[in-house]
Enzyme design. Structure first.
Site, short mmCIF file in Angstrom:
data_model
loop_
_atom_site.label_atom_id
_atom_site.label_comp_id
_atom_site.label_asym_id
_atom_site.label_seq_id
_atom_site.Cartn_x
_atom_site.Cartn_y
_atom_site.Cartn_z
N GLU A 84 -0.26 -5.04 -5.28
CA GLU A 84 0.26 -3.78 -6.21
C GLU A 84 1.84 -4.09 -6.50
OE1 GLU A 84 1.16 -0.20 -4.21
OE2 GLU A 84 0.75 1.04 -6.02
N LYS A 107 -3.86 2.86 -12.11
CA LYS A 107 -3.90 3.71 -10.93
C LYS A 107 -4.12 5.17 -11.02
CE LYS A 107 -1.44 4.14 -6.46
NZ LYS A 107 -0.13 3.71 -5.68
N CYS A 122 -3.94 0.57 -4.33
CA CYS A 122 -3.33 1.03 -3.13
C CYS A 122 -3.85 2.33 -2.80
CB CYS A 122 -1.86 1.27 -3.31
SG CYS A 122 -1.12 1.37 -1.73
N1 CDT Z 1 1.63 2.43 -2.95
C1 CDT Z 1 0.73 3.47 -2.41
O1 CDT Z 1 -0.13 3.88 -2.91
N2 CDT Z 1 1.03 3.75 -1.07
C2 CDT Z 1 0.58 4.59 -0.36
C3 CDT Z 1 1.54 5.24 0.92
C4 CDT Z 1 1.34 6.52 0.89
S1 CDT Z 1 2.60 7.51 1.68
C5 CDT Z 1 3.34 8.38 0.16
C6 CDT Z 1 -0.77 4.30 0.41
O2 CDT Z 1 -1.93 5.21 0.47
O3 CDT Z 1 -0.90 3.41 1.10
#
Ligand code: CDT
Length: 315
Positions: A46, A131, A181
């Protein structure tokens, strides 16, 4: 058997001060290594071209536009497309997108998305995903040591969860889909892809080792466990391969946990990154393995009971 050799190209940290040229150069070198190992598809993380900028607060949102791509390919990303053509490899790339596009009210304006594309070995964009599940917050949060401002910088994706059947490597048709993500933690996202008979789900991620928003302490090892749990369960319950690729290591003083994996439709990890650096892992994915789950325990047309899922479908 229908074998597609897939590479997950984990990236080590990209610091705030580092240019796209540095990142792209590292990515081209990973693609070259993927080619030498016989990979037919390379999956990058990402927001692969820059540091994970949602940790940085810009009071003036327009200032954050420096982290976004106005065109794809661009002069800076063209070497990736050229390398794909040179090596005959497809690739998946996550980046921050600015699109000049009409919104729901019909107003054409600059719109910001957290985006991933699938590019053919000929350099053609086959599929785009934006996303849907944006974690974090929209305003500066003084209670957090590190900000997570995805809700400030991105709109919720408006393309759904599309799956494309396209030639890839030696295979005439592979059903491919993407999530980004945080999406991987939502079974609904996996199921929407599963209902389209997806055979390979590509997921890029940037996940901090510490949960800054934790109301109580969340143990370090659970962060990796929950990431793997989500990907392995999603792959198993939807009879698909999954490639989950991280940005890893200490970026702008903030640790990202890495642990990229390639998972088969039984939910087993076939390959796992062990460093917090640029690292290539590969697996020979026999797409015919998707048939077992899809025709038995997860034959959706035979065994799903949507009439009992009203709370999910909103009916
Ligand atoms: N980039 C991303 O979506 N990261 C999130 C972190 C969440 S903490 C606010 C994840 O779900 O891995």
């Amino acid at each position: 058997s229908r074998i597609l050799t897939v590479a997950a190209a984990q990236l080590g940290p990209i610091q705030k001060s580092e240019s796209r040229a540095v990142a792209v150069d590292r990515m081209v070198r990973l693609m070259e290594r993927a080619h030498k190992r016989g990979a037919e598809l390379v999956v990058y993380p990402e927001l692969a071209l820059t540091t994970f900028f949602p940790r940085h607060y810009h009071a003036d949102r327009a200032e954050a536009d420096r982290w976004f791509e106005e065109s794809m390919p661009s002069n800076e990303t063209a070497p990736l497309f050229a390398a794909a053509r040179r090596y005959g490899i497809g690739f998946h790339l996550g980046y921050a997108e600015i699109a000049q596009e009409a919104d729901a009210a019909g107003l054409v304006r600059r719109r910001h998305f957290n985006t991933a594309i699938l590019v053919s070995p000929a350099g053609e964009i086959l599929l785009k995903y934006r996303k849907v599940h944006l974690p974090g917050h929209a305003e500066f949060d003084p209670n957090r040591a590190v900000q997570h401002l995805e809700k400030r910088y991105f709109e919720v994706g408006n393309l759904g969860f599309p799956v494309i059947r396209a030639p890839m490597g030696g295979q005439p048709g592979v059903n491919m889909g993407m999530m980004i993500c945080n999406d991987r933690r939502w079974p609904e996202a996996w199921r929407v892809l599963g209902l389209q008979s997806v055979e390979l789900v590509m997921v890029g991620y940037n996940t901090p080792s510490t949960n800054q928003a934790a109301a109580g302490f969340e143990a370090h090892h659970l962060r990796v466990f929950h990431s793997h749990l989500s990907v392995q369960a999603g792959a198993y319950q939807n009879a698909t391969f999954a490639v989950a690729v991280a940005k890893a290591g200490t970026e702008d003083g903030c640790e990202l946990f890495g642990h990229s994996i390639i998972v088969n439709p039984q939910g087993e990890i076939m390959a796992q990154a062990t460093s917090w650096d640029d690292e290539l892992i590969t697996a020979d994915c026999d797409l015919d393995m998707c048939r077992l789950g899809r025709t038995t325990i997860f034959a959706f047309d035979k065994h799903r009971r949507p009439e009992a899922y009203g709370r999910i479908t909103g009916q």
